[in-house]
Design an enzyme around this catalytic site. Structure first.
Site, PDB file in Angstrom:
ATOM      1  N   GLU A  56      45.698  48.567  27.305  1.00 37.62           N
ATOM      2  CA  GLU A  56      44.493  49.351  27.579  1.00 37.62           C
ATOM      3  C   GLU A  56      44.835  50.764  28.031  1.00 37.62           C
ATOM      4  O   GLU A  56      45.834  50.976  28.725  1.00 37.62           O
ATOM      5  CB  GLU A  56      43.686  48.669  28.697  1.00 37.62           C
ATOM      6  CG  GLU A  56      43.156  47.323  28.263  1.00 37.62           C
ATOM      7  CD  GLU A  56      42.780  46.402  29.419  1.00 37.62           C
ATOM      8  OE1 GLU A  56      41.849  45.613  29.262  1.00 37.62           O
ATOM      9  OE2 GLU A  56      43.432  46.481  30.475  1.00 37.62           O
ATOM     10  N   ASP A 227      39.440  39.606  33.728  1.00 35.82           N
ATOM     11  CA  ASP A 227      39.358  41.057  33.503  1.00 35.82           C
ATOM     12  C   ASP A 227      39.472  41.437  32.031  1.00 35.82           C
ATOM     13  O   ASP A 227      39.912  42.523  31.692  1.00 35.82           O
ATOM     14  CB  ASP A 227      40.438  41.776  34.341  1.00 35.82           C
ATOM     15  CG  ASP A 227      41.849  41.325  33.972  1.00 35.82           C
ATOM     16  OD1 ASP A 227      41.988  40.395  33.146  1.00 35.82           O
ATOM     17  OD2 ASP A 227      42.810  41.908  34.483  1.00 35.82           O
TER      18      ASP A 227
HETATM   19  N1  LIG Z   1      41.040  43.204  38.527  1.00 31.21           N
HETATM   20  C1  LIG Z   1      42.056  44.019  38.492  1.00 31.21           C
HETATM   21  O1  LIG Z   1      41.958  45.189  38.803  1.00 31.21           O
HETATM   22  C2  LIG Z   1      43.394  43.469  38.102  1.00 31.21           C
HETATM   23  C3  LIG Z   1      44.537  44.243  38.296  1.00 31.21           C
HETATM   24  C4  LIG Z   1      45.778  43.675  38.001  1.00 31.21           C
HETATM   25  C5  LIG Z   1      45.850  42.381  37.488  1.00 31.21           C
HETATM   26  N2  LIG Z   1      44.697  41.703  37.260  1.00 31.21           N
HETATM   27  C6  LIG Z   1      44.734  40.325  36.749  1.00 31.21           C
HETATM   28  O2  LIG Z   1      45.059  39.488  37.844  1.00 31.21           O
HETATM   29  C7  LIG Z   1      45.693  38.305  37.356  1.00 31.21           C
HETATM   30  C8  LIG Z   1      46.961  38.073  38.139  1.00 31.21           C
HETATM   31  O3  LIG Z   1      47.895  39.070  37.812  1.00 31.21           O
HETATM   32  P1  LIG Z   1      49.431  38.891  38.173  1.00 31.21           P
HETATM   33  O4  LIG Z   1      50.099  40.143  37.784  1.00 31.21           O
HETATM   34  O5  LIG Z   1      49.544  38.377  39.567  1.00 31.21           O
HETATM   35  O6  LIG Z   1      49.786  37.707  37.158  1.00 31.21           O
HETATM   36  P2  LIG Z   1      51.015  36.695  37.250  1.00 31.21           P
HETATM   37  O7  LIG Z   1      51.197  36.144  35.881  1.00 31.21           O
HETATM   38  O8  LIG Z   1      52.175  37.326  37.926  1.00 31.21           O
HETATM   39  O9  LIG Z   1      50.468  35.541  38.235  1.00 31.21           O
HETATM   40  C9  LIG Z   1      49.454  34.644  37.899  1.00 31.21           C
HETATM   41  C10 LIG Z   1      49.647  33.354  38.691  1.00 31.21           C
HETATM   42  O10 LIG Z   1      48.528  32.505  38.466  1.00 31.21           O
HETATM   43  C11 LIG Z   1      49.018  31.182  38.396  1.00 31.21           C
HETATM   44  N3  LIG Z   1      48.005  30.362  37.722  1.00 31.21           N
HETATM   45  C12 LIG Z   1      47.669  30.334  36.413  1.00 31.21           C
HETATM   46  N4  LIG Z   1      46.686  29.438  36.191  1.00 31.21           N
HETATM   47  C13 LIG Z   1      46.387  28.899  37.393  1.00 31.21           C
HETATM   48  C14 LIG Z   1      45.461  27.921  37.825  1.00 31.21           C
HETATM   49  N5  LIG Z   1      44.654  27.312  36.955  1.00 31.21           N
HETATM   50  N6  LIG Z   1      45.412  27.603  39.139  1.00 31.21           N
HETATM   51  C15 LIG Z   1      46.242  28.201  40.035  1.00 31.21           C
HETATM   52  N7  LIG Z   1      47.172  29.130  39.683  1.00 31.21           N
HETATM   53  C16 LIG Z   1      47.232  29.462  38.382  1.00 31.21           C
HETATM   54  C17 LIG Z   1      50.333  31.283  37.659  1.00 31.21           C
HETATM   55  O11 LIG Z   1      51.166  30.174  37.877  1.00 31.21           O
HETATM   56  C18 LIG Z   1      50.907  32.590  38.282  1.00 31.21           C
HETATM   57  O12 LIG Z   1      51.711  32.329  39.414  1.00 31.21           O
HETATM   58  C19 LIG Z   1      45.913  38.534  35.877  1.00 31.21           C
HETATM   59  O13 LIG Z   1      44.920  37.837  35.179  1.00 31.21           O
HETATM   60  C20 LIG Z   1      45.775  40.032  35.710  1.00 31.21           C
HETATM   61  O14 LIG Z   1      45.354  40.375  34.409  1.00 31.21           O
HETATM   62  C21 LIG Z   1      43.486  42.200  37.562  1.00 31.21           C
END
Ligand SMILES: NC(=O)c1ccc[n+]([C@@H]2O[C@H](COP(=O)([O-])OP(=O)(O)OC[C@H]3O[C@@H](n4cnc5c(N)ncnc54)[C@H](O)[C@@H]3O)[C@@H](O)[C@H]2O)c1
Length: 350
Positions: A56, A227
């Protein structure tokens, strides 16, 4: 020359300023920019979707500055030793059009997302909130926890991740940070009695991390992981019983939890709560939901903050990104001047 801040610089900055002080300062920059929301040119981010992720571009500008961030989201990346989210961003001068500041934004996105979540919770969570449940203990999680501790005084965390290694990493990283951490065997148990629930899982699907029966009166939901189109975390029924707060509706309606609702479903814009034009939490029984997707103005604020913070420090370098010929029309001459020594060097090595 363009000022450049890399990941090592950010680590040095955090070591020098302190993570909690840095987050508090960043929240101030975010609040300043959310308070002058109408000054900005805004657009939903431009997304290029692949079957397993998205890239993005996120632009925002005011009268003086233009910012954009490049960011990806690839939930399967960690299986291959790669980050789910990586990013970099640029700040440019609107009057000359020149880029002036370039920064890594992988760590900075985690900082800004956590700071934005905590800022929203300051207006939306109950004042007596003390316990936060966290579902998803990946790259964003410790940043979220620290921002909620710094801004709201949250010290009790009830956490769950499907991957026990993520839980172990989370506890290791936050050892000696003043948290009391309880690892729950399921999301259902993690949310029991929590005042705030943060979801930060990553999966490119319509997931149900929280179902309706898991969210009781008075809770504030900080939904971070939903997101992207087709990527949500909350059951639709939770949305129907919550008051929903968003960053920029045209983007959140495409990407946020509210993609599950009618396109005219009423939501409140966070900036209007911050400026006092709209009410945030109105009772201790209300369920509030910050449907976070991440908006370009937050990156604008973060770049502006980092630019100001590094001035007069050793925590940046200068890079030769823009051609600067003495005569601005003699770009070709600059090329030739550089080409002659290069030709000689090549001839010597041939
Ligand atoms: N809203 C925002 O501004 C924003 C900004 C950055 C990241 N994000 C989003 O936040 C999320 C997390 O990002 P990240 O960098 O920490 O990702 P990441 O991949 O490092 O961590 C995600 C974690 O979620 C766990 N997980 C997956 N499915 C699960 C479930 N059903 N129950 C419990 N745990 C589960 C995984 O094991 C992993 O440890 C992503 O979806 C990312 O796109 C949003």
């Amino acid at each position: 020359m363009v000022q450049f801040v890399g990941t090592k610089n950010i680590a040095d900055l955090v070591a020098s300023v302190g993570l909690e002080t840095l987050l508090l300062k960043l929240v101030k920059y975010l609040e300043q920019d959310f308070s002058r929301w109408e000054d900005f040119d805004k657009t939903p981010r431009i997304a290029a979707h692949a079957p397993n992720g998205v890239i993005e571009l996120m632009p925002a500008s005011d009268h003086d500055l233009y910012a954009f961030k490049f960011v990806n989201g690839h939930p399967e990346n960690p299986l291959h030793g790669l980050q789910t989210v990586t990013a970099f961003g640029v700040l440019a001068n609107m009057h000359t059009g020149y880029p002036e500041f370039l920064s890594e934004m992988t760590i900075s996105t985690a900082l800004r997302t956590a700071a934005t979540s905590a800022m929203a919770a300051k207006y939306l969570a109950r004042k007596d909130a003390r316990t936060m449940a966290m579902i998803g203990l990946g790259a964003q999680s410790e940043f979220q926890a620290t921002a909620f501790k710094t801004v709201l005084g949250i010290r009790h965390l009830q956490v769950f991740d499907i991957d026990p290694e993520a839980g172990a990493k989370f506890s290791r990283n936050l050892e000696n940070s003043g948290f009391v951490i309880t690892h729950a065997p399921s999301a259902e148990e993690a949310v029991l009695g929590a005042d705030i629930i943060t979801t930060a899982t990553a999966d490119k699907k319509l997931a149900t991390i929280l179902s309706d029966n898991m969210v009781g009166a008075g809770v504030h939901l900080n939904a971070v992981g939903g997101d992207c189109p087709g990527k949500t975390e909350l059951h639709r029924d939770i949305l129907l019983k919550s008051d929903i707060f968003v960053e920029f509706p045209p983007q959140t309606r495409i990407e946020g939890e509210i993609q599950q609702l009618d396109k005219n479903y009423p939501v409140t814009e966070l900036w209007q709560v911050i400026t006092g034009q709209k009410t945030g939490r109105s009772s201790d029984k209300q369920i509030t939901l910050f449907d976070s997707v991440g908006f370009a103005i937050e990156d604008f604020s973060t770049l502006r903050f980092l630019r100001d913070l590094v001035q007069g420090t050793e925590f940046y370098s200068e890079i030769d990104l823009i051609a600067e010929p003495k005569d601005p029309r003699d770009l070709f001459g600059l090329l030739m001047k550089g080409a002659a020594p290069a030709r000689e060097r090549l001839a010597e090595t041939a």
